[in-house]
Scaffold this motif. Structure first.
Motif, PDB file in Angstrom:
ATOM      1  N   GLN A   1      36.844  22.202 -27.081  1.00  0.00           N
ATOM      2  CA  GLN A   1      37.882  22.487 -26.226  1.00  0.00           C
ATOM      3  C   GLN A   1      35.606  22.754 -24.526  1.00  0.00           C
ATOM      4  O   GLN A   1      35.870  22.624 -25.472  1.00  0.00           O
ATOM      5  CB  GLN A   1      38.294  23.538 -26.080  1.00  0.00           C
ATOM      6  CG  GLN A   1      38.467  24.089 -24.480  1.00  0.00           C
ATOM      7  CD  GLN A   1      40.160  24.246 -24.358  1.00  0.00           C
ATOM      8  OE1 GLN A   1      40.776  24.258 -25.387  1.00  0.00           O
ATOM      9  NE2 GLN A   1      39.575  25.933 -23.744  1.00  0.00           N
ATOM     10  N   PHE A   2      35.777  22.084 -23.840  1.00  0.00           N
ATOM     11  CA  PHE A   2      35.138  22.380 -22.621  1.00  0.00           C
ATOM     12  C   PHE A   2      35.681  22.130 -21.280  1.00  0.00           C
ATOM     13  O   PHE A   2      36.225  21.465 -20.981  1.00  0.00           O
ATOM     14  CB  PHE A   2      33.847  21.645 -23.475  1.00  0.00           C
ATOM     15  CG  PHE A   2      33.372  19.814 -22.892  1.00  0.00           C
ATOM     16  CD1 PHE A   2      33.657  19.444 -21.932  1.00  0.00           C
ATOM     17  CD2 PHE A   2      34.496  19.358 -24.072  1.00  0.00           C
ATOM     18  CE1 PHE A   2      33.690  18.276 -22.244  1.00  0.00           C
ATOM     19  CE2 PHE A   2      34.055  17.928 -24.452  1.00  0.00           C
ATOM     20  CZ  PHE A   2      34.284  17.231 -23.367  1.00  0.00           C
TER      21      PHE A   2
ATOM     22  N   GLN B 253      39.977  18.238 -23.624  1.00  0.00           N
ATOM     23  CA  GLN B 253      40.265  19.099 -25.098  1.00  0.00           C
ATOM     24  C   GLN B 253      40.011  17.072 -25.928  1.00  0.00           C
ATOM     25  O   GLN B 253      40.449  16.427 -25.354  1.00  0.00           O
ATOM     26  CB  GLN B 253      41.748  19.549 -25.330  1.00  0.00           C
ATOM     27  CG  GLN B 253      41.230  20.955 -25.430  1.00  0.00           C
ATOM     28  CD  GLN B 253      43.090  21.735 -24.889  1.00  0.00           C
ATOM     29  OE1 GLN B 253      43.904  20.915 -24.703  1.00  0.00           O
ATOM     30  NE2 GLN B 253      43.444  22.561 -25.778  1.00  0.00           N
ATOM     31  N   ILE B 254      39.137  17.042 -27.143  1.00  0.00           N
ATOM     32  CA  ILE B 254      38.815  16.235 -27.701  1.00  0.00           C
ATOM     33  C   ILE B 254      38.967  16.399 -29.098  1.00  0.00           C
ATOM     34  O   ILE B 254      38.736  17.462 -30.141  1.00  0.00           O
ATOM     35  CB  ILE B 254      37.230  15.658 -27.479  1.00  0.00           C
ATOM     36  CG1 ILE B 254      37.427  15.027 -25.688  1.00  0.00           C
ATOM     37  CG2 ILE B 254      37.712  14.121 -28.269  1.00  0.00           C
ATOM     38  CD1 ILE B 254      36.173  14.857 -25.917  1.00  0.00           C
TER      39      ILE B 254
ATOM     40  N   SER C 161      40.739  11.852 -24.951  1.00  0.00           N
ATOM     41  CA  SER C 161      40.642  12.884 -24.334  1.00  0.00           C
ATOM     42  C   SER C 161      42.378  13.550 -23.291  1.00  0.00           C
ATOM     43  O   SER C 161      42.960  13.040 -23.807  1.00  0.00           O
ATOM     44  CB  SER C 161      39.663  13.197 -23.720  1.00  0.00           C
ATOM     45  OG  SER C 161      38.177  12.659 -23.984  1.00  0.00           O
ATOM     46  N   ARG C 162      42.541  14.987 -23.676  1.00  0.00           N
ATOM     47  CA  ARG C 162      43.455  15.745 -23.424  1.00  0.00           C
ATOM     48  C   ARG C 162      42.491  16.084 -21.727  1.00  0.00           C
ATOM     49  O   ARG C 162      42.001  16.798 -22.299  1.00  0.00           O
ATOM     50  CB  ARG C 162      44.707  16.415 -24.140  1.00  0.00           C
ATOM     51  CG  ARG C 162      45.646  16.737 -23.202  1.00  0.00           C
ATOM     52  CD  ARG C 162      46.851  17.895 -24.092  1.00  0.00           C
ATOM     53  NE  ARG C 162      46.622  18.688 -24.522  1.00  0.00           N
ATOM     54  CZ  ARG C 162      46.445  19.305 -25.584  1.00  0.00           C
ATOM     55  NH1 ARG C 162      46.984  19.015 -26.560  1.00  0.00           N
ATOM     56  NH2 ARG C 162      47.005  20.768 -25.494  1.00  0.00           N
ATOM     57  N   ILE C 163      42.930  16.407 -21.067  1.00  0.00           N
ATOM     58  CA  ILE C 163      42.879  16.588 -19.985  1.00  0.00           C
ATOM     59  C   ILE C 163      43.379  17.707 -19.286  1.00  0.00           C
ATOM     60  O   ILE C 163      44.327  16.798 -18.042  1.00  0.00           O
ATOM     61  CB  ILE C 163      41.812  15.679 -18.369  1.00  0.00           C
ATOM     62  CG1 ILE C 163      40.754  14.569 -19.998  1.00  0.00           C
ATOM     63  CG2 ILE C 163      41.071  15.972 -17.171  1.00  0.00           C
ATOM     64  CD1 ILE C 163      39.851  13.598 -18.982  1.00  0.00           C
ATOM     65  N   THR C 164      42.793  18.436 -18.238  1.00  0.00           N
ATOM     66  CA  THR C 164      43.719  19.453 -17.338  1.00  0.00           C
ATOM     67  C   THR C 164      43.122  19.822 -16.343  1.00  0.00           C
ATOM     68  O   THR C 164      42.087  21.187 -17.063  1.00  0.00           O
ATOM     69  CB  THR C 164      44.389  20.479 -18.541  1.00  0.00           C
ATOM     70  OG1 THR C 164      45.462  19.842 -19.640  1.00  0.00           O
ATOM     71  CG2 THR C 164      44.901  21.318 -17.586  1.00  0.00           C
TER      72      THR C 164
ATOM     73  N   PRO D  94      32.392  10.189 -20.582  1.00  0.00           N
ATOM     74  CA  PRO D  94      32.502   8.726 -21.035  1.00  0.00           C
ATOM     75  C   PRO D  94      33.099   7.741 -20.970  1.00  0.00           C
ATOM     76  O   PRO D  94      34.047   8.414 -21.687  1.00  0.00           O
ATOM     77  CB  PRO D  94      31.078   8.962 -22.064  1.00  0.00           C
ATOM     78  CG  PRO D  94      30.499  10.209 -22.002  1.00  0.00           C
ATOM     79  CD  PRO D  94      31.782  10.604 -21.513  1.00  0.00           C
ATOM     80  N   VAL D  95      33.611   6.270 -21.196  1.00  0.00           N
ATOM     81  CA  VAL D  95      34.580   5.862 -21.107  1.00  0.00           C
ATOM     82  C   VAL D  95      34.967   5.931 -22.833  1.00  0.00           C
ATOM     83  O   VAL D  95      35.962   6.384 -23.014  1.00  0.00           O
ATOM     84  CB  VAL D  95      34.447   4.289 -20.925  1.00  0.00           C
ATOM     85  CG1 VAL D  95      35.344   2.971 -21.468  1.00  0.00           C
ATOM     86  CG2 VAL D  95      34.062   4.031 -20.031  1.00  0.00           C
ATOM     87  N   SER D  96      34.156   6.140 -23.440  1.00  0.00           N
ATOM     88  CA  SER D  96      34.196   5.751 -25.027  1.00  0.00           C
ATOM     89  C   SER D  96      35.309   6.725 -25.254  1.00  0.00           C
ATOM     90  O   SER D  96      35.477   7.147 -26.508  1.00  0.00           O
ATOM     91  CB  SER D  96      33.189   5.786 -26.036  1.00  0.00           C
ATOM     92  OG  SER D  96      32.164   6.715 -25.471  1.00  0.00           O
ATOM     93  N   LEU D  97      35.255   8.074 -24.686  1.00  0.00           N
ATOM     94  CA  LEU D  97      35.872   9.562 -25.053  1.00  0.00           C
ATOM     95  C   LEU D  97      36.640   9.579 -24.520  1.00  0.00           C
ATOM     96  O   LEU D  97      37.886  10.937 -24.532  1.00  0.00           O
ATOM     97  CB  LEU D  97      34.115  11.114 -24.494  1.00  0.00           C
ATOM     98  CG  LEU D  97      33.487  10.770 -25.480  1.00  0.00           C
ATOM     99  CD1 LEU D  97      32.805  12.238 -25.255  1.00  0.00           C
ATOM    100  CD2 LEU D  97      33.875  11.059 -27.418  1.00  0.00           C
TER     101      LEU D  97
END
Length: 318
Positions: free
Chosen positions: A249-250, A272-273, A264-267, A257-260
């Motif tokens: 988490q960061f 969070q990956i 990912s869960r983005i809030t 990046p598209v590969s991630l």
């Protein structure tokens, strides 16, 4: 502002015998002459003294199941019982043993809080109940509102009264349907402390909630519904152990990046990956460095129930 976790329940003791507290036996529910299937052959038992979580996205069938349990709706197939009493054939005995806190704020505007609880006691034939009413008022933070008319209360206070109404006849089985939706932190803590105490004293609790940290902290076992079917049912610890993995988490203001991005869960700024091992963590960090994607507040921890829930929902095909 982060919300502190609810109190951890006492360990679950095995039942001493007799019927389950709640039994859902191949329950189905259809609407519009069978065109819409809200529940599809749902079966599970909840044992006496258990704190049980029923989770699922909106439209999964949770409300339909509780409506059938409460006698507000009839199942299209199957049966539901409370401590051995069928909710249709033996509805009076079933309802005596059941206390339900609904999602909606339903109240009579013509009575005070204490009058409301006395009337509710009378529905179940409970006399001379003022000592227990006083205890409910105290434990739910309503003691100073006892003589207030229901119309004078805030939404949070009205919800506390709903909880008190469900408990006023001392039911052995308590159903909490989204009890903390839209309420403040103080009520959440007050409610969970009191309900956890009742559970330790032997009351069975069935909880539906979208606050998955509550379910993780409180529930001994959890069932997950999707499109009217059970897609997971196990002890909370087993659900977490069976699927939980490392979670990176960061915070960042940059585009990933598209590969991630797809994993990912983005809030907002929080990302969070999921990573399965240390090698995968290093690969994710290297990808971020190569893309010149600056990160802040980097944390590496274990996945929680929300991560498990999302994984199961995304992987379950009803």
């Amino acid at each position: 502002m982060p919300v502190s976790s609810p109190p951890t329940p006492a360990p679950l003791s095995p039942p001493a015998g007799g019927p389950p507290a709640l039994r859902f036996d191949t329950v189905s529910k259809t609407y519009r002459s069978g065109q819409v299937k809200a529940l599809d052959q749902v079966s599970f038992d909840i044992q006496p003294g258990e704190f049980f979580g029923l989770l699922g996205p909106n439209g999964a069938g949770k409300t339909s199941l509780i409506s059938i349990l409460a006698g507000l709706s009839r199942a299209s197939g199957g049966s539901v019982s409370v401590l051995g009493h069928d909710v249709v054939d033996d509805y009076a005995e079933a309802r005596k043993r059941l206390g339900i806190v609904p999602q909606e704020l339903v109240f009579d505007p013509f009575f005070s809080v204490r009058e409301t609880l006395r009337i509710q006691s009378g529905y179940f034939g409970v006399r001379n109940n003022d000592d227990w009413i006083d205890e409910l008022l105290l434990n739910l933070g309503l003691a100073d509102k006892a003589h207030f008319n229901m119309r004078q209360l805030s939404g949070g206070m009205k919800r506390r009264v709903l909880v008190a109404q469900a408990l006023v006849h001392r039911p052995p089985v308590i159903v909490l349907d989204e009890p903390t939706a839209g309420v403040d932190v103080e009520l959440r803590q007050t409610l969970w402390q009191f309900i956890a105490r009742l559970n330790r004293e032997g009351h069975t609790v069935l909880l539906t909630t979208h606050y998955l940290e509550e379910a993780e902290a409180l529930c001994h076992r959890i069932a997950m519904l999707k499109q009217g079917r059970i897609v997971a049912l196990d002890r909370t610890s087993e659900l977490l152990a069976g699927r939980a993995s490392t979670m990176l988490q960061f915070k960042t203001d940059a585009a990933l990046p598209v590969s991630l991005r797809d994993q990912s869960r983005i809030t907002g700024r929080i990302v969070q990956i999921k990573a399965h091992d240390a090698t995968e963590v290093e690969h994710i960090l290297a990808t971020l460095r190569e893309a010149a994607c600056p990160v802040e507040d980097l944390e590496i921890g274990r996945a929680d129930l929300e991560d498990v829930f999302l994984e199961i929902m995304q992987g379950a095909h009803a």
